[in-house]
Structures are given as C-alpha cells and as structure tokens.
Design a protein around this motif. Structure first.
Motif, PDB file in Angstrom:
ATOM      1  N   PHE A  29       0.769  -1.098   0.155  1.00 51.36           N
ATOM      2  CA  PHE A  29      -0.006   0.013  -0.102  1.00 51.36           C
ATOM      3  C   PHE A  29       0.879   1.200  -0.300  1.00 51.36           C
ATOM      4  O   PHE A  29       1.622   1.298   0.969  1.00 51.36           O
ATOM      5  CB  PHE A  29      -1.050   0.100   1.223  1.00 51.36           C
ATOM      6  CG  PHE A  29      -1.780   1.233   1.356  1.00 51.36           C
ATOM      7  CD1 PHE A  29      -1.741   2.512   1.870  1.00 51.36           C
ATOM      8  CD2 PHE A  29      -2.985   1.300   0.291  1.00 51.36           C
ATOM      9  CE1 PHE A  29      -2.472   3.270   2.107  1.00 51.36           C
ATOM     10  CE2 PHE A  29      -3.879   2.280   0.418  1.00 51.36           C
ATOM     11  CZ  PHE A  29      -3.711   3.329   1.371  1.00 51.36           C
ATOM     12  N   SER A  30       0.527   2.100  -0.984  1.00 54.05           N
ATOM     13  CA  SER A  30       1.526   3.218  -1.203  1.00 54.05           C
ATOM     14  C   SER A  30       0.855   4.395  -2.032  1.00 54.05           C
ATOM     15  O   SER A  30       1.206   5.222  -2.699  1.00 54.05           O
ATOM     16  CB  SER A  30       3.037   2.943  -1.923  1.00 54.05           C
ATOM     17  OG  SER A  30       2.557   2.645  -3.039  1.00 54.05           O
ATOM     18  N   SER A  31      -0.607   4.244  -1.847  1.00 52.76           N
ATOM     19  CA  SER A  31      -1.606   5.470  -2.274  1.00 52.76           C
ATOM     20  C   SER A  31      -1.201   6.667  -2.042  1.00 52.76           C
ATOM     21  O   SER A  31      -0.749   6.948  -0.772  1.00 52.76           O
ATOM     22  CB  SER A  31      -2.683   5.097  -2.174  1.00 52.76           C
ATOM     23  OG  SER A  31      -3.828   6.012  -2.746  1.00 52.76           O
ATOM     24  N   VAL A  32      -1.105   7.915  -2.931  1.00 54.48           N
ATOM     25  CA  VAL A  32      -0.988   9.259  -2.436  1.00 54.48           C
ATOM     26  C   VAL A  32      -2.031   9.733  -1.972  1.00 54.48           C
ATOM     27  O   VAL A  32      -2.098  10.700  -1.307  1.00 54.48           O
ATOM     28  CB  VAL A  32      -0.754   9.797  -4.036  1.00 54.48           C
ATOM     29  CG1 VAL A  32      -0.787  11.528  -3.897  1.00 54.48           C
ATOM     30  CG2 VAL A  32       0.389   9.618  -4.727  1.00 54.48           C
ATOM     31  N   ALA A  33      -3.525   9.190  -2.231  1.00 58.47           N
ATOM     32  CA  ALA A  33      -4.672   9.932  -1.667  1.00 58.47           C
ATOM     33  C   ALA A  33      -5.652   8.648  -1.629  1.00 58.47           C
ATOM     34  O   ALA A  33      -5.666   7.748  -2.205  1.00 58.47           O
ATOM     35  CB  ALA A  33      -5.077  10.943  -2.450  1.00 58.47           C
ATOM     36  N   ILE A  51      -8.651  13.129   0.003  1.00 54.24           N
ATOM     37  CA  ILE A  51      -7.466  13.452   1.094  1.00 54.24           C
ATOM     38  C   ILE A  51      -6.260  13.188   0.663  1.00 54.24           C
ATOM     39  O   ILE A  51      -6.058  11.758   0.194  1.00 54.24           O
ATOM     40  CB  ILE A  51      -7.650  13.472   2.410  1.00 54.24           C
ATOM     41  CG1 ILE A  51      -6.992  14.222   3.454  1.00 54.24           C
ATOM     42  CG2 ILE A  51      -7.846  11.917   2.773  1.00 54.24           C
ATOM     43  CD1 ILE A  51      -7.278  14.312   4.708  1.00 54.24           C
ATOM     44  N   THR A  52      -5.121  13.684   0.466  1.00 53.73           N
ATOM     45  CA  THR A  52      -3.928  13.332   0.211  1.00 53.73           C
ATOM     46  C   THR A  52      -3.368  12.937   1.520  1.00 53.73           C
ATOM     47  O   THR A  52      -3.383  13.619   2.696  1.00 53.73           O
ATOM     48  CB  THR A  52      -3.149  14.275  -0.530  1.00 53.73           C
ATOM     49  OG1 THR A  52      -2.897  15.697   0.221  1.00 53.73           O
ATOM     50  CG2 THR A  52      -3.547  14.648  -1.842  1.00 53.73           C
ATOM     51  N   THR A 102       0.374   8.494  -8.920  1.00 56.78           N
ATOM     52  CA  THR A 102       1.350   8.411  -8.430  1.00 56.78           C
ATOM     53  C   THR A 102       1.739  10.117  -8.054  1.00 56.78           C
ATOM     54  O   THR A 102       2.787  10.185  -7.282  1.00 56.78           O
ATOM     55  CB  THR A 102       2.414   8.012  -9.252  1.00 56.78           C
ATOM     56  OG1 THR A 102       2.834   8.780 -10.298  1.00 56.78           O
ATOM     57  CG2 THR A 102       2.674   6.455  -9.272  1.00 56.78           C
ATOM     58  N   TYR A 103       0.728  10.934  -8.344  1.00 59.73           N
ATOM     59  CA  TYR A 103       0.857  12.408  -7.936  1.00 59.73           C
ATOM     60  C   TYR A 103      -0.411  12.697  -7.626  1.00 59.73           C
ATOM     61  O   TYR A 103      -1.579  12.071  -7.892  1.00 59.73           O
ATOM     62  CB  TYR A 103       1.339  13.083  -9.349  1.00 59.73           C
ATOM     63  CG  TYR A 103       0.487  12.900 -10.435  1.00 59.73           C
ATOM     64  CD1 TYR A 103       0.698  11.560 -11.432  1.00 59.73           C
ATOM     65  CD2 TYR A 103      -0.606  13.311 -10.868  1.00 59.73           C
ATOM     66  CE1 TYR A 103       0.013  11.382 -12.307  1.00 59.73           C
ATOM     67  CE2 TYR A 103      -1.399  13.144 -11.994  1.00 59.73           C
ATOM     68  CZ  TYR A 103      -1.121  12.157 -12.636  1.00 59.73           C
ATOM     69  OH  TYR A 103      -1.946  12.002 -13.840  1.00 59.73           O
ATOM     70  N   ASP A 104      -0.613  13.896  -6.943  1.00 61.73           N
ATOM     71  CA  ASP A 104      -1.896  14.400  -6.446  1.00 61.73           C
ATOM     72  C   ASP A 104      -2.776  15.208  -7.435  1.00 61.73           C
ATOM     73  O   ASP A 104      -2.161  15.908  -8.668  1.00 61.73           O
ATOM     74  CB  ASP A 104      -1.697  15.199  -5.301  1.00 61.73           C
ATOM     75  CG  ASP A 104      -2.991  15.727  -4.609  1.00 61.73           C
ATOM     76  OD1 ASP A 104      -2.968  16.623  -3.892  1.00 61.73           O
ATOM     77  OD2 ASP A 104      -3.977  14.848  -4.837  1.00 61.73           O
ATOM     78  N   GLY A 105      -3.936  15.284  -7.577  1.00 58.76           N
ATOM     79  CA  GLY A 105      -4.887  15.679  -8.490  1.00 58.76           C
ATOM     80  C   GLY A 105      -6.144  15.946  -7.999  1.00 58.76           C
ATOM     81  O   GLY A 105      -6.537  15.119  -7.058  1.00 58.76           O
ATOM     82  N   GLY A 111     -12.964   5.466 -11.617  1.00 64.25           N
ATOM     83  CA  GLY A 111     -11.737   4.823 -12.452  1.00 64.25           C
ATOM     84  C   GLY A 111     -10.621   5.333 -11.938  1.00 64.25           C
ATOM     85  O   GLY A 111      -9.631   4.760 -12.304  1.00 64.25           O
ATOM     86  N   ASP A 112     -10.509   6.365 -11.455  1.00 61.54           N
ATOM     87  CA  ASP A 112      -9.049   6.935 -10.916  1.00 61.54           C
ATOM     88  C   ASP A 112      -8.628   6.090  -9.637  1.00 61.54           C
ATOM     89  O   ASP A 112      -7.576   6.509  -8.996  1.00 61.54           O
ATOM     90  CB  ASP A 112      -9.480   8.613 -10.320  1.00 61.54           C
ATOM     91  CG  ASP A 112      -9.385   9.414 -11.484  1.00 61.54           C
ATOM     92  OD1 ASP A 112     -10.318  10.207 -11.375  1.00 61.54           O
ATOM     93  OD2 ASP A 112      -8.929   8.975 -12.572  1.00 61.54           O
TER      94      ASP A 112
END
Length: 126
Positions: A29-33, A51-52, A102-105, A111-112
């Motif tokens: 587990f290494s999710s950005v948000a 939330i990030t 792998t980046y915030d947005g 689907g994200d």
C-alpha cells in the motif's frame, strides 16, 4: 494485497452525525490519496471527498461541502469521514478507495481509484 476496511455506518435521524473510518493495510500500500464515494439504490457511484496522505489537501463534492469533513491519521493508515447535518438524501452505501495515481490531483472519477473497501451502509431517516 491491499485491503480497505470501512466502519462506522448506521441509522441516524436527519440532522444527526456519523463518522466513518477506513483502515488501509497491505504490504504494497503506497497510495498518494484516498477518496470517499457513495452509491444510493438506482444511482451511479458518486464522489464525495478526497484527501492526500502527505499534505492533507482535501477536495469535496458540492453536495457535501460544509457538512462533511475528511481527515487522515497517517500513523494508523486510516482516513475518516465526519458527516454532520445529515439529510435523507445522504442515504447510501459509502465506500473508501485508494487513488491509483502517483501524483496528487483533483481526481473524482471512480476509475481514478484502484482499491475499494466493502462499503458501509448509512441510512438517514426523516
């Protein structure tokens, strides 16, 4: 194997509050948000909040902004959804999900997200 486990759903009267929790586990587990979604019977899954992990940056759907608050506890790998001033139209199954990027947005589509919890029922009576 990443696992997301929600808890905290239930039955509440209109105007009441509930707090949902989502605990994440799994060696990879290494999710950005993390995101919260909900799905009412006969309706599409709807983005609620995001939330990030690193900055705590939050995003909300217009329908819940000002009433719901998303937060996280990095030490526990847990995110929360505090829901206040609940309305009957908030009745749905609520899901937490891990962002696949792998980046915030401002990612709001289902689907994200690539990992999902089992869902927890929230019922608001009038």
């Amino acid at each position: 194997q990443v696992q997301l486990v929600e808890s905290g759903g239930g039955l509440v009267q209109a105007g009441g509050s509930l707090r949902l929790s989502c605990a994440a586990s799994g060696g990879s587990f290494s999710s950005v948000a993390m995101g919260w979604f909900r799905q009412a019977p006969g309706k599409e899954r709807e983005f609620i909040a995001r939330i990030t992990w690193s900055t705590g940056m939050t995003y909300y759907a217009v329908s819940v902004k000002g009433r719901f608050t998303v937060s996280r506890d990095n030490a526990k790998n847990t995110v929360y959804l505090q829901m206040n001033s609940l309305k009957p139209e908030d009745t749905a199954v609520y899901y937490c999900a891990a962002d696949r990027h792998t980046y915030d947005g401002n990612f709001r589509a289902w689907g994200d997200y690539n990992y999902w919890g089992q869902g927890t029922q929230v019922t608001v009576s009038s």
